[in-house]
Design an enzyme around this catalytic site. Sequence first.
Site: not given
Length: 280
Positions: A56, A203
Amino acid sequence: MGSRTFRIGGELDVRRLGFGAMQLPTEPGPARAASIAVARRAVELGVTLIDTAHMYGWGANEELLAEALYPYPDDLLIATKVGVAPPDPPRKVVVNGRPQFLRRQVEEGLRRLRVERLDLLQLHRVDPEVPLADQLGALRDLQHQGKIGHIGLSEVTAAQLAEARRIIDVASVQNRYNLLDREHEAVLDACDAAGIAFLPWRPVHPAVAEAGEIAAVAAELGATAAQVALAWLLDRSPVVLPIPGTSRIGHLEENVAAADLRLSDDQRRRLDVLSGPSGG
């Protein structure tokens, strides 16, 4: 829904609803200041599990979290990942599980996060060109040296998880999983049976707001479709630790509030039968 907390690796107590830091902008200026505010607000709201990775921003995300949160609260766990190499034109991003490369990324993670030990370090991807025993062996050696606390995996099959468990104590698995995408159901079931933390990334499926049954349940609860999707994950198994990400404080607060939702048996059954982006 069971307990709101989980003990990763039998040692690291965290609240089950965590935060994924991937979406936080890291460039200098107002965007970075906003990212720091989001990270700090997550901790204020009681989040004790934050997920990041070397990939990231190639370390920039780890540095951002250190700037925002160091010195860290005693109950905060920042989990990071290694095993992906940055682009080097004309080469694109590649998985790299060579022991020397993994060791170097772990050392960089320690420096960027300003810690002496990475309490939870996950292998971001299994490198098919390197024996799994060599990849996990390198991390196990660093664990024995005290530089890693617990070792986890990311994006693995049930077979790879079983193989890994013959080599190391697997503390966590981070695979893509949500209400409308249950490709890794077998992996979650294996984690559930073994008491291994399962951190579903993505999610909340992008199409969750378009699913009629989810919208109906959300209306019944006075919640959003995304909150229902997170509540369903928390209800799915006590080992599930969702890590929704965002770059906005309002969205963060909405996500965290999902931990207070309670699904009825009927609502849970109606959600359990959904599959695919059409939501049934």
